[in-house]
Design an enzyme around this catalytic site. Structure first.
Site, PDB file in Angstrom:
ATOM      1  N   CYS A  27       0.822  -1.222   0.000  1.00  0.00           N
ATOM      2  CA  CYS A  27       0.000   0.000   0.000  1.00  0.00           C
ATOM      3  C   CYS A  27       0.854   1.269   0.000  1.00  0.00           C
ATOM      4  O   CYS A  27       0.542   2.243  -0.699  1.00  0.00           O
ATOM      5  CB  CYS A  27      -0.953  -0.014   1.196  1.00  0.00           C
ATOM      6  SG  CYS A  27      -0.148   0.044   2.828  1.00  0.00           S
TER       7      CYS A  27
ATOM      8  N   HIS B 224      -2.495   0.617   6.828  1.00  0.00           N
ATOM      9  CA  HIS B 224      -2.880   0.705   5.420  1.00  0.00           C
ATOM     10  C   HIS B 224      -3.081   2.162   5.043  1.00  0.00           C
ATOM     11  O   HIS B 224      -3.512   2.992   5.852  1.00  0.00           O
ATOM     12  CB  HIS B 224      -4.172  -0.072   5.161  1.00  0.00           C
ATOM     13  CG  HIS B 224      -4.493  -0.236   3.703  1.00  0.00           C
ATOM     14  ND1 HIS B 224      -3.783  -1.079   2.875  1.00  0.00           N
ATOM     15  CD2 HIS B 224      -5.434   0.358   2.920  1.00  0.00           C
ATOM     16  CE1 HIS B 224      -4.283  -1.010   1.643  1.00  0.00           C
ATOM     17  NE2 HIS B 224      -5.275  -0.141   1.644  1.00  0.00           N
TER      18      HIS B 224
ATOM     19  N   HIS C 119      -6.198   2.222  -4.079  1.00  0.00           N
ATOM     20  CA  HIS C 119      -5.176   1.734  -3.152  1.00  0.00           C
ATOM     21  C   HIS C 119      -4.666   0.374  -3.601  1.00  0.00           C
ATOM     22  O   HIS C 119      -5.277  -0.295  -4.441  1.00  0.00           O
ATOM     23  CB  HIS C 119      -5.733   1.630  -1.729  1.00  0.00           C
ATOM     24  CG  HIS C 119      -6.935   0.724  -1.601  1.00  0.00           C
ATOM     25  ND1 HIS C 119      -7.057  -0.226  -0.621  1.00  0.00           N
ATOM     26  CD2 HIS C 119      -8.088   0.623  -2.330  1.00  0.00           C
ATOM     27  CE1 HIS C 119      -8.211  -0.854  -0.728  1.00  0.00           C
ATOM     28  NE2 HIS C 119      -8.857  -0.361  -1.759  1.00  0.00           N
TER      29      HIS C 119
END
Length: 354
Positions: A258, A311, A323
């Protein structure tokens, strides 16, 4: 006489060799540690065998090779500083730094007390409990079948010398009363080897980076609206790319995690972000009214029990987030804050485009 001198010389040489072996085995100044080889063990994470691993025992304590353990747990981005015997390891969430022989490791901006890692035959070894503290796992040896069992995320924590209720609660982002209640404690004394139950993950949220407003280096001179649009256009170029924990920038655009994804996307547009999501969360300004190009931060309770920033994604301006997802790779999640999973794990958002 000549034979006696020769024997004394051999004896002295033997002592020196044995002393040096002792130093190389321990990685510290304890020259008489007892190292015992043990059979290759099955390494199981949450009951599922993932690999074989070669433990050793030092003075009766089990140690695991650091790098195979890290990789088995998804910490694939590894740097080694040979001069200081220091490893820097990340899975894309938090940077871990540990030095051979050191009693403290650094995890993000926090320090973890551990049993000193050992440097043996140019291989780093970490104790089971030390590895657990580093990687947010509970690691045990199973005598019945000789396996190494890993519970991740950890539901228990083993205290080390130097630990206190304060730093254990801070590491897991819970309060001292919550920690004491979960363990039915009436005393504040913490002993080496003491086992703690970690309070439920719903109570754990790392909010510290929300208060940090470190500047972001931005080398472009376009309008804010143009910058936002360029970031979104860049982000969409990689839709469908695969996810890999701790992916390096050299692996892009085939693999991302991420934060390597956000680092690359913003970097291509002249905006410099740190490598991992926790450090990215310390940049820019906290916002409640989101605009396109803002960074959204989440914890991931299915991966970490310490409530860390786990994240990061990019808000698209229409309720959606683009993402690098662990399950789908680079993707768009629509109505992200209405999505039950992401809504439950949402922490805050930061603006880095000005």
């Amino acid at each position: 006489m000549h034979n006696q001198k020769h024997l004394r010389k051999i004896f002295r040489h033997t002592l020196i060799v044995l002393f040096m072996i002792g130093l190389s085995v321990t990685g510290t100044h304890e020259a008489n540690a007892q190292v015992q080889q043990v059979p290759t063990a099955k390494l199981a994470v949450n009951g599922k065998a993932v690999n074989g691993i070669n433990p050793i025992k030092i003075d009766g304590v089990y140690y695991l090779p650091l790098i195979p353990l890290a990789k088995a747990l998804g910490y694939n981005y590894i740097k080694f500083e040979e001069k200081t015997l220091t490893y820097q390891i990340t899975d894309g969430s938090t940077i871990i730094r540990t030095t051979m022989g050191g009693t403290k490791a650094k995890k993000g901006n926090e320090y973890v007390n551990i049993k000193p890692p050992r440097w043996i035959h140019k291989t780093a070894y970490v104790s089971l409990h030390g590895g657990g503290a580093l990687f947010n796992a509970y690691i045990t040896f199973q005598p019945s079948n000789g396996s190494i069992q890993v519970q991740k995320p950890a539901q228990k924590y083993i205290a080390h010398t130097g630990d206190s209720l304060y730093n254990i609660s801070r590491l897991h982002h819970v309060t001292i009363p919550e920690l004491k209640a979960a363990n039915k404690l009436t005393s504040d004394i913490v002993k080496d080897g003491q086992e703690f139950v970690i309070p439920p993950r719903d109570q754990a949220k790392e909010m510290e980076p929300a208060k940090e407003h470190k500047p972001v280096k931005n080398t472009n001179h376009m309008t804010v609206a143009t910058q936002r649009q360029k970031v979104l256009n860049q982000a969409k170029l990689y839709i469908g790319a695969a996810y890999k924990f701790g992916a390096t920038l050299a692996e892009a655009p085939k693999y991302f995690d991420c934060s390597s994804y956000t680092q690359l996307v913003f970097g291509k547009n002249g905006i410099t972000l740190p490598r991992v999501s926790r450090d990215q969360a310390s940049r820019g300004t906290t916002v409640s009214q989101l605009e396109a190009g803002d960074l959204m931060f989440f914890t991931q309770k299915d991966l970490y029990s310490d409530g860390r920033v786990g994240h990061v994604g990019i808000y698209m301006g229409d309720g959606s987030m683009i993402h690098a997802s662990t399950s789908k790779g680079v993707t768009i999640t629509k109505n992200v804050l209405q999505n039950p999973y992401w809504k439950q794990n949402y922490l805050y958002s930061k603006r880095v485009i000005f």
